[in-house]
Write a protein that holds these residues in place. Structure first.
Motif, short mmCIF file in Angstrom:
data_model
loop_
_atom_site.label_atom_id
_atom_site.label_comp_id
_atom_site.label_asym_id
_atom_site.label_seq_id
_atom_site.Cartn_x
_atom_site.Cartn_y
_atom_site.Cartn_z
N ARG A 1 -4.38 -3.99 -1.27
CA ARG A 1 -3.66 -2.84 -0.72
C ARG A 1 -3.37 -1.81 -1.82
O ARG A 1 -3.52 -0.61 -1.62
N THR B 1 -3.08 2.05 4.27
CA THR B 1 -2.27 1.03 4.92
C THR B 1 -2.68 0.87 6.37
O THR B 1 -2.72 -0.24 6.91
N SER C 1 -5.56 -1.17 6.36
CA SER C 1 -5.18 -2.55 6.05
C SER C 1 -4.64 -3.27 7.27
O SER C 1 -4.81 -4.49 7.41
N GLY D 1 0.82 -1.21 0.00
CA GLY D 1 0.00 0.00 0.00
C GLY D 1 0.85 1.26 0.00
O GLY D 1 0.56 2.22 -0.72
#
Length: 422
Positions: free
Chosen positions: A120, A362, A365, A69
């Motif tokens: 991502r 991120t 994520s 990401g």
């Protein structure tokens, strides 16, 4: 009647203006709809691995994919969002190809890693891609239009998945994966053939406060609002995997409902979004975006609250709960997603927009990656702890997002008019 006709004309005008991009989104998202509700359930049905091990593999692979990401943010700033969109589709095709041969932990890990790397990269580039498409027009209008398009495609894919699973069993699962591979490659080809979303300019545009902002990463890290948005994304991240991981496992493994329940729930949620996303976005124009994201987070957490005390359900009661959850998640997404993505696109300095979105996504994520590891709680004597933890996390996400947006300039804080022509 006139306003309805005007909205239809505007929608068809939007579709015609970016018909190839819309087609790519449709193709790509239909493929995702075929498999997204079955991410973890797929391996529980096609391998002999335990649920706990699959959860650990999913968490480890997701964590290992996190730097993708951040790398995607650099690629987006340097080469444009289009390059990232092409790459994420090719990674998706590679990952789901491995799904077809995944039986041992190593291959399952590799398959989940590539699929997560694709995700991502997608979420890093998608917001920037829509920002490029909006080209100065209200961000929410374009985001809502494309999200409604995606929802329709996801719903169609989920319906096909439900029908296939009902008649095809495990072979049907594998055919769904094959279809996702094909659609991912097709979408990459279509994105590659279009000029929209090409290399981005790094020159800053006129904005409030930009005369005293340099657009450096150090300045970004020092900004309290940027840090809070990052934290808010971390806390709200599990919303992306709650329905297709925790709830799907609960319904199939604990309530003993058929595997088709996952795509059915997904189809209900995406069907509502396809029909109502643009209208909801228009209705909330002028509201504080932080409040909108907070409401969405609170509604998502509300789906887990009854499960703290609710015993396993059967028959009509179980299906009623599935539909109720789908409706709540759809409403939460329709309210929160355009607002959150608008903030992530417009709050950072234009020079580092891609990298800033990479940081935000991120963080989300990380939350997504950590959540599957908590599935082991379902195998304990206190499974209700999972749902209590889920509710607390989303309540915290609501508070943090509200605080993050409160100090931003009005042009970022207030939702724009979705029907404006720009």
């Amino acid at each position: 009647m006139f306003s309805i006709r005007a909205r239809f004309r505007a929608s068809f005008s939007t579709l015609a203006e970016h018909r190839f991009v819309t087609f790519a989104v449709l193709v790509d998202t239909i493929g995702a709809g075929l498999t997204l509700p079955l991410t973890i359930v797929y391996f529980t049905l096609t391998t002999d691995l335990s649920l706990a091990l699959i959860g650990v593999l999913s968490t480890a692979a997701s964590l290992l994919a996190l730097p993708i990401g951040l790398l995607g943010g650099v690629v987006t700033d340097r080469f444009g969002a289009k390059a990232s969109m092409i790459t994420n589709n090719l990674l998706s095709a590679a990952g789901f190809t491995l799904y077809l041969v995944a039986h041992d932990p190593v291959v399952v890990f590799a398959a989940i890693f590539l699929a997560n790397a694709s995700e991502r990269l997608y979420w890093t580039s998608w917001t920037a891609y829509v920002h490029d498409l909006s080209d100065g027009r209200p961000f929410e209008r374009w985001f809502a239009f494309l999200e409604a398009t995606k929802a329709a495609a996801l719903g169609a894919g989920a319906i096909v998945a439900a029908v296939t699973l009902a008649g095809g069993g495990h072979d049907g699962l594998r055919w769904l994966v094959v279809a996702n591979v094909v659609t991912s490659v097709a979408a990459a080809v279509v994105f590659a053939s279009q000029r929209t979303g090409g290399t981005r300019s790094t020159a800053p545009q006129p904005r409030d406060l930009d005369d005293v902002r340099t657009g450096s990463l150090r300045e970004f890290a020092a900004d309290r609002s940027m840090r809070l948005i990052t934290l808010g994304q971390f806390l709200i991240g599990p919303a992306m995997v709650l329905p297709n991981v925790a709830l799907s496992v609960l319904f199939v493994e604990r309530w003993h409902m058929p595997a088709a329940v996952a795509p059915v729930q997904f189809a209900v949620a995406t069907g509502l979004a396809a029909c109502l996303q643009t209208s909801v976005t228009r209705w909330v124009a002028g509201f504080d975006r932080g409040v909108l994201v907070a409401v969405g987070a609170a509604l998502t957490g509300l789906t887990a609250v009854p499960l703290i005390v609710l015993p396993p359900l059967e028959g009509g009661a179980a299906w009623s709960y599935v539909v109720l959850v789908a409706v709540l998640l759809a409403v939460a997404d329709m309210i929160a997603l355009p607002a959150a993505n608008a903030v992530m696109a417009e709050a950072p300095h234009p020079r580092i927009r891609g990298r800033a979105i990479g940081v935000f996504q991120t963080a989300s994520s990380v939350g997504m990656a950590l959540f599957p590891s908590s599935l082991a709680l379902l195998d304990t004597d206190v499974p209700w702890v999972l749902w209590l933890l889920t509710a607390v996390v989303f309540a915290a996400a609501a508070w943090v997002w509200r605080a993050a947006v409160a100090s931003l300039p009005a042009r970022v804080r207030i939702a724009t008019a979705a029907d404006a022509d720009g």
